[in-house]
Design a protein around this motif. Structure first.
Motif, PDB file in Angstrom:
ATOM      1  N   GLN A   8       0.787  -1.213   0.000  1.00 57.45           N
ATOM      2  CA  GLN A   8       0.000   0.000   0.000  1.00 57.45           C
ATOM      3  C   GLN A   8       0.830   1.280   0.000  1.00 57.45           C
ATOM      4  N   GLY A   9       1.773   1.305  -0.919  1.00 59.74           N
ATOM      5  CA  GLY A   9       2.491   2.527  -1.213  1.00 59.74           C
ATOM      6  C   GLY A   9       3.093   3.212  -0.008  1.00 59.74           C
ATOM      7  N   LEU A  10       2.681   4.448   0.189  1.00 56.09           N
ATOM      8  CA  LEU A  10       3.296   5.259   1.225  1.00 56.09           C
ATOM      9  C   LEU A  10       2.963   4.783   2.629  1.00 56.09           C
ATOM     10  N   LEU A  11       2.061   3.804   2.747  1.00 54.58           N
ATOM     11  CA  LEU A  11       1.624   3.449   4.089  1.00 54.58           C
ATOM     12  C   LEU A  11       2.580   2.496   4.790  1.00 54.58           C
ATOM     13  N   ARG A  12       3.309   1.739   4.024  1.00 57.53           N
ATOM     14  CA  ARG A  12       4.296   0.865   4.653  1.00 57.53           C
ATOM     15  C   ARG A  12       5.559   0.853   3.829  1.00 57.53           C
ATOM     16  N   MET A  13       6.486   1.708   4.199  1.00 62.75           N
ATOM     17  CA  MET A  13       7.663   1.867   3.369  1.00 62.75           C
ATOM     18  C   MET A  13       8.896   1.316   4.083  1.00 62.75           C
ATOM     19  N   ASP A  60      -2.477   5.455  19.355  1.00 61.04           N
ATOM     20  CA  ASP A  60      -2.283   5.764  17.945  1.00 61.04           C
ATOM     21  C   ASP A  60      -3.340   6.739  17.458  1.00 61.04           C
ATOM     22  N   GLY A  61      -2.908   7.755  16.752  1.00 61.77           N
ATOM     23  CA  GLY A  61      -3.842   8.613  16.043  1.00 61.77           C
ATOM     24  C   GLY A  61      -4.127   7.971  14.706  1.00 61.77           C
ATOM     25  N   GLU A  62      -5.393   7.622  14.468  1.00 61.79           N
ATOM     26  CA  GLU A  62      -5.723   6.900  13.240  1.00 61.79           C
ATOM     27  C   GLU A  62      -6.696   7.707  12.378  1.00 61.79           C
ATOM     28  N   ILE A  63      -6.459   7.666  11.088  1.00 59.98           N
ATOM     29  CA  ILE A  63      -7.301   8.392  10.149  1.00 59.98           C
ATOM     30  C   ILE A  63      -8.055   7.390   9.283  1.00 59.98           C
ATOM     31  N   GLY A 119      -9.158   1.595   5.278  1.00 58.28           N
ATOM     32  CA  GLY A 119      -9.295   1.357   6.710  1.00 58.28           C
ATOM     33  C   GLY A 119      -8.627   2.448   7.537  1.00 58.28           C
ATOM     34  N   TRP A 120      -8.508   2.169   8.823  1.00 62.15           N
ATOM     35  CA  TRP A 120      -7.904   3.151   9.714  1.00 62.15           C
ATOM     36  C   TRP A 120      -6.389   3.114   9.559  1.00 62.15           C
ATOM     37  N   VAL A 121      -5.809   4.269   9.265  1.00 62.27           N
ATOM     38  CA  VAL A 121      -4.367   4.349   9.055  1.00 62.27           C
ATOM     39  C   VAL A 121      -3.713   5.066  10.230  1.00 62.27           C
ATOM     40  N   GLU A 122      -2.721   4.402  10.813  1.00 64.40           N
ATOM     41  CA  GLU A 122      -2.004   5.025  11.929  1.00 64.40           C
ATOM     42  C   GLU A 122      -1.035   6.072  11.392  1.00 64.40           C
ATOM     43  N   VAL A 123      -1.259   7.327  11.750  1.00 62.87           N
ATOM     44  CA  VAL A 123      -0.334   8.366  11.280  1.00 62.87           C
ATOM     45  C   VAL A 123       0.522   8.934  12.401  1.00 62.87           C
ATOM     46  N   VAL A 124       0.141   8.674  13.631  1.00 64.48           N
ATOM     47  CA  VAL A 124       0.967   9.163  14.735  1.00 64.48           C
ATOM     48  C   VAL A 124       0.787   8.224  15.922  1.00 64.48           C
ATOM     49  N   CYS A 161      11.994  10.323  32.354  1.00 65.27           N
ATOM     50  CA  CYS A 161      11.049   9.594  31.522  1.00 65.27           C
ATOM     51  C   CYS A 161      10.846  10.374  30.234  1.00 65.27           C
ATOM     52  N   VAL A 162      10.215   9.726  29.268  1.00 72.88           N
ATOM     53  CA  VAL A 162       9.984  10.427  28.016  1.00 72.88           C
ATOM     54  C   VAL A 162       8.633  10.043  27.416  1.00 72.88           C
ATOM     55  N   VAL A 163       7.959  11.058  26.914  1.00 74.49           N
ATOM     56  CA  VAL A 163       6.738  10.837  26.137  1.00 74.49           C
ATOM     57  C   VAL A 163       7.046  11.244  24.705  1.00 74.49           C
ATOM     58  N   GLU A 164       6.641  10.402  23.780  1.00 77.76           N
ATOM     59  CA  GLU A 164       7.061  10.583  22.394  1.00 77.76           C
ATOM     60  C   GLU A 164       5.880  10.600  21.437  1.00 77.76           C
ATOM     61  N   PRO A 165       5.553  11.753  20.871  1.00 81.71           N
ATOM     62  CA  PRO A 165       4.643  11.758  19.732  1.00 81.71           C
ATOM     63  C   PRO A 165       5.476  11.579  18.466  1.00 81.71           C
ATOM     64  N   SER A 166       5.130  10.573  17.675  1.00 82.76           N
ATOM     65  CA  SER A 166       5.921  10.262  16.496  1.00 82.76           C
ATOM     66  C   SER A 166       5.013  10.156  15.271  1.00 82.76           C
ATOM     67  N   PHE A 167       5.175  11.096  14.345  1.00 86.08           N
ATOM     68  CA  PHE A 167       4.329  11.136  13.151  1.00 86.08           C
ATOM     69  C   PHE A 167       5.023  10.457  11.988  1.00 86.08           C
ATOM     70  N   GLY A 168       4.258   9.702  11.215  1.00 83.04           N
ATOM     71  CA  GLY A 168       4.766   9.198   9.949  1.00 83.04           C
ATOM     72  C   GLY A 168       4.379  10.183   8.855  1.00 83.04           C
ATOM     73  N   LEU A 169       5.358  10.939   8.393  1.00 83.42           N
ATOM     74  CA  LEU A 169       5.054  11.986   7.419  1.00 83.42           C
ATOM     75  C   LEU A 169       4.411  11.419   6.161  1.00 83.42           C
ATOM     76  N   ASP A 170       4.930  10.293   5.678  1.00 80.91           N
ATOM     77  CA  ASP A 170       4.453   9.752   4.413  1.00 80.91           C
ATOM     78  C   ASP A 170       2.998   9.288   4.519  1.00 80.91           C
ATOM     79  N   ARG A 171       2.689   8.666   5.635  1.00 74.82           N
ATOM     80  CA  ARG A 171       1.302   8.229   5.852  1.00 74.82           C
ATOM     81  C   ARG A 171       0.373   9.417   5.963  1.00 74.82           C
ATOM     82  N   LEU A 172       0.862  10.454   6.619  1.00 78.99           N
ATOM     83  CA  LEU A 172       0.047  11.654   6.754  1.00 78.99           C
ATOM     84  C   LEU A 172      -0.172  12.283   5.375  1.00 78.99           C
ATOM     85  N   PHE A 173       0.892  12.358   4.617  1.00 79.84           N
ATOM     86  CA  PHE A 173       0.878  12.862   3.248  1.00 79.84           C
ATOM     87  C   PHE A 173      -0.235  12.151   2.462  1.00 79.84           C
ATOM     88  N   TYR A 174      -0.206  10.822   2.516  1.00 78.37           N
ATOM     89  CA  TYR A 174      -1.206  10.042   1.805  1.00 78.37           C
ATOM     90  C   TYR A 174      -2.616  10.331   2.321  1.00 78.37           C
TER      91      TYR A 174
END
Length: 533
Positions: free
Chosen positions: A193-198, A295-298, A303-308, A404-417
């Motif tokens: 699925q292209g940009l969704l799993r690179m 997970d932030g899902e769009i 289906g629901w795509v995890e972008v962050v 400790c650490v809290v980490e928001p991590s965005f997948g730019l390519d998935r968001l792009f798509y």
RNA sequence: GCGGGCGUGGUGUAGCCUGGUAUCACUCAAGCUUGCCAAGUUUGUGACCCGGGUUCAAAUCCCGGCGCCCGCACCA
């Protein structure tokens, strides 16, 4: 819009296409084209506005390749190395460590032995030999007997290994938020699925370090942000983040803060709120480092795509790097500073008295508690060291902890798509990308109504003037004006500026707004101020 | 990795079964024309995924590779 349509639009209009296209492509890799680069730039700019300006993150751009020791410490070397077996009858794949009882702690050899007596759980066919795959790309660093290196599987490790440096640069203050935009690499078994799993992808990430006894509370401007939450237990619900934390649906105020902040960002790039949800990971799907993860899902056509992902990583990472490297990754806990008096050896006095034996004495007492009057064995006898051989040292010491650490991590390519899919609008013949002004690839299309009578020349001048003023303008004089609008609409350009005969007379242009198609005639200077972001 | 389907200009496709180098539409470029929402018209650029085999001849048949889609598995 569905996946096929996005791909075809992307190729046609220059967003992206498979990498190494003339050679048939390479699964999991993509090239971003002229429009794609512009679009990414705008997303990144907005992201930085939210996180670097809004949250005060320090920025890092870490190296892509790291030594084996780094990824040993991070856990990726072992965690990304999964043992696989395949059924020779029905070709199903299994994780060997899950198939064998107690396989979790077994060595490869033990696991191989245990598997010999087993067969496929679904068809009882015989199983293949153990095979392993590591999701990290390995490489050789240097010539000859090079060192083994790996491409980083997540940008986060660049930040973690830099923590002592970054902490110092933050003038030893906590909390400390560090952001990074960069590529990461995972040798996925089957990218789909292209940009969704690179295999090569871009992450936009914040590592927000804090002391657990001093966790930052939710900033007032985010407390009221309302989210659709899907907890791993119980019903999904919509509530504001302050309540969610108060009612312990979200277990950490900083995680809550980042859920709200991430949603604010996603809405600003044009993701509709109704296509967005926050799903908590089940315990068994959590990464090896993670304590809690949302997970932030769009919602898209596939289906629901995890972008962050917003993960609470605890102190896992800093602790492993601290212990593996021998470097101090802990920080002092404020308010625990206290004066400590302790005895240290008076080496001068020791030397005068014991001459050549002084060195031996120092060695002997290395691991002992130093107190005047202490007795040590030397050359078969026992001697007592009086107060004259000690000095009193007064120092300040604090309790040291791993942050400790809290980490928001965005997948730019998935968001792009996901933005492309959700922003696509169709209305009869007309179809366009309804992107917010802030992420439109270009600020404006500049088009002469026709190329005659000096209109093209004037339009080019205006275009250059806009570019000099930092406006991302796109010039197009080819085809009918309607066709040019349509082209611009398809890549989501927010404004179109048309130069006509009246422009030559009074210096006004028409500005057309993409979604409404409304036009207004304005002086060029007014247009200029409207176009900025 | 496995099983199934598929791979033809920039995009979407016809042709493949029954071998004889390719259809249509849109796009794109140049000109004419029009002059504010994909108009018309003329001309033009441009494709059989790659490699091997069979054959006088392969887009077409066979084998391998790569890629895409679906399912299985995987997804930190």
């Amino acid at each position: 819009m569905d996946y096929q349509k996005v791909s075809s639009l992307a190729k046609r209009r220059g967003f992206f296409q498979p990498a190494s296209e003339p050679y048939g492509g390479l699964a999991g890799f993509f090239d971003y084209g002229p429009v794609g680069v512009k679009f990414r730039e705008k997303i990144l700019r907005l992201w930085k506005r939210h996180y670097v300006l809004g949250l005060g993150c320090l920025e890092l751009d870490g190296a892509l390749v790291g030594p084996e020791a780094l990824f040993k410490a991070s856990g990726h070397l072992s965690e990304f190395d999964d043992p696989l077996v395949e059924c020779e009858e029905c070709n199903k794949n299994y994780r060997a460590d899950q198939l064998v009882e107690g396989g979790d702690g077994m060595s490869r050899k033990e696991m191989g032995e245990a598997l010999k007596s087993m067969c496929c759980p679904s068809c009882e066919g015989s199983l293949s030999e153990l095979s392993a795959f590591n999701l990290m790309f390995a490489t050789e660093v240097g010539a000859g007997r090079g060192v083994k290196g790996y491409l980083r599987p997540e940008t986060a490790q660049s930040i973690f290994q830099c923590f002592p440096w970054l902490y110092r640069l933050n003038r030893n203050k906590m909390p400390l938020a560090v952001s990074q935009i960069g590529r990461s690499y995972r040798n996925e078994i089957s990218p789909r699925q292209g940009l969704l799993r690179m295999r090569e992808f871009t992450q936009m990430e914040v590592e927000h370090f804090f002391l657990s006894e001093n966790e930052p509370s939710i900033p007032s401007h985010l407390g009221g942000v309302s989210l659709v939450l899907v907890p791993n237990e119980g019903e999904s619900l919509e509530t504001n983040i302050e309540n969610a934390v108060k009612n312990d649906i979200v277990g950490s105020s900083l995680v809550g803060t980042h859920l709200a902040a991430a949603q604010a960002f996603l809405l600003s790039v044009g993701i509709p709120k109704e296509s967005l949800r926050w799903r908590q990971h089940r315990k068994d799907e959590m990464a090896h480092y993670s304590q809690d993860c949302w997970d932030g899902e769009i919602k898209t056509s596939i289906g629901w795509v995890e972008v962050v992902g917003v993960a609470h990583r605890g102190d896992y990472d800093l602790q492993s790097h601290g212990k593996s490297s021998g470097v101090e990754f802990r920080v002092p806990v404020p308010g625990t500073s206290k004066t400590v008096e302790k005895w240290v050896l008076n080496v001068g006095a020791l030397g005068k008295e014991f001459k050549s034996k002084a060195g031996d004495i120092q060695k002997i007492v290395t691991d002992m508690e130093l107190v005047p009057g202490m007795e040590i064995s030397l050359d078969g006898g026992v001697i007592s060291l009086g107060e004259e051989f000690f000095k009193k040292e007064i120092t300040q010491e604090s309790e040291m902890v791993y942050p400790c650490v809290v980490e928001p991590s965005f997948g730019l390519d998935r968001l792009f798509y996901s933005i492309l899919e959700t922003a696509w609008k169709e209305d009869g013949e007309r179809q366009w990308l309804s992107l917010p002004k802030m992420v439109s690839p270009y600020d404006v299309l500049v088009a002469p109504l026709m190329t005659k009578d000096g209109l093209a020349e004037r339009a080019k001048e205006i275009c250059n003037m806009l570019l000099e003023n930092g406006i991302d303008a796109f010039y197009d004089e080819s085809g009918s004006i309607g066709r040019r609008y349509a082209r611009a609409d398809e890549v989501g350009i927010f404004f179109s500026m048309t130069v006509d005969h009246q422009t030559l007379e009074d210096g006004t242009v028409t500005l057309r707004e993409r979604d409404s198609k409304n036009q207004s005639r304005v002086p060029i200077d007014d247009a200029l101020s409207k176009l900025g972001r």
